[in-house]
Design a protein around this motif. Structure first.
Motif, PDB file in Angstrom:
ATOM      1  N   LEU A  12       3.333   6.643  11.243  1.00 37.41           N
ATOM      2  CA  LEU A  12       4.665   5.676  11.015  1.00 37.41           C
ATOM      3  C   LEU A  12       4.087   4.365  10.860  1.00 37.41           C
ATOM      4  N   GLN A  13       3.198   4.099  11.406  1.00 38.87           N
ATOM      5  CA  GLN A  13       2.727   2.675  11.322  1.00 38.87           C
ATOM      6  C   GLN A  13       2.017   2.522   9.764  1.00 38.87           C
ATOM      7  N   PHE A  15       2.701   4.092   7.226  1.00 38.20           N
ATOM      8  CA  PHE A  15       3.843   4.184   5.895  1.00 38.20           C
ATOM      9  C   PHE A  15       4.740   3.143   6.099  1.00 38.20           C
ATOM     10  N   THR A  16       5.130   2.512   7.297  1.00 36.44           N
ATOM     11  CA  THR A  16       5.818   1.229   7.496  1.00 36.44           C
ATOM     12  C   THR A  16       4.976   0.033   6.780  1.00 36.44           C
ATOM     13  N   SER A  90       5.831   6.987  -0.176  1.00 36.68           N
ATOM     14  CA  SER A  90       5.876   6.632   1.216  1.00 36.68           C
ATOM     15  C   SER A  90       7.102   6.883   2.257  1.00 36.68           C
ATOM     16  N   GLN A  91       8.226   6.668   1.427  1.00 36.55           N
ATOM     17  CA  GLN A  91       9.599   7.067   2.166  1.00 36.55           C
ATOM     18  C   GLN A  91       9.479   8.563   2.676  1.00 36.55           C
ATOM     19  N   TYR A  94       7.127   8.770   5.620  1.00 31.59           N
ATOM     20  CA  TYR A  94       7.646   8.449   6.632  1.00 31.59           C
ATOM     21  C   TYR A  94       8.432   9.287   7.390  1.00 31.59           C
ATOM     22  N   THR A  95       9.411   9.767   6.697  1.00 36.32           N
ATOM     23  CA  THR A  95      10.508  10.764   7.188  1.00 36.32           C
ATOM     24  C   THR A  95       9.569  12.216   7.701  1.00 36.32           C
ATOM     25  N   ASN A  97       6.721  12.001   9.183  1.00 38.37           N
ATOM     26  CA  ASN A  97       6.096  11.880  10.541  1.00 38.37           C
ATOM     27  C   ASN A  97       7.063  11.711  11.764  1.00 38.37           C
ATOM     28  N   LEU A  98       8.230  11.324  11.136  1.00 42.38           N
ATOM     29  CA  LEU A  98       9.387  10.836  12.069  1.00 42.38           C
ATOM     30  C   LEU A  98       9.898  12.103  12.520  1.00 42.38           C
TER      31      LEU A  98
END
Length: 116
Positions: A12-13, A15-16, A90-91, A94-95, A97-98
């Motif tokens: 998350l970090q 890809f943020t 990247s989005q 991120y999704t 990993n969330l």
């Protein structure tokens, strides 16, 4: 299960940071002399990922006419054809990993419910 949470948090970090840098690059698309940044993702020991930032130095000079004078200017090296797919990837990462973090949280909650 804690290892899965650690890996998901590091993802998350990273890809943020990738999304932030892509947004910064796109915002400076028309800024003369701007050099885009890239986030390089690499594995981290014992698990997880880490981000390394690098500035891309490629670019070309162009001639600009101002008041009957020719001057060399350097345009931004940001290309939307590269930035938009990178943003979408990247989005999605991120999704993913969330979702991993949410699943780990649910598993921990179930374990606590069973033992309590």
């Amino acid at each position: 299960m804690i290892a899965g949470a650690h890996s998901a948090l590091s993802g998350l970090q990273v890809f943020t940071k990738k999304i932030e840098k892509t947004a910064h690059n796109v915002a400076n698309l028309n800024t003369e002399g701007f050099k885009k940044d890239r986030v390089i993702v690499s594995s981290q020991s014992p698990q997880g990922v880490q981000a390394t930032l690098e500035q891309v130095q490629t670019g070309a000079l162009r001639t600009a006419s101002t008041n009957q004078e020719n001057a060399l200017t350097e345009p931004s090296n940001v290309d939307l054809v590269e930035e938009i797919p990178d943003l979408l990837l990247s989005q999605q990462a991120y999704t993913a990993n969330l979702a991993t973090l949410k699943t780990t949280n649910q598993m921990m909650q179930s374990l606590l419910d069973i033992t309590a």
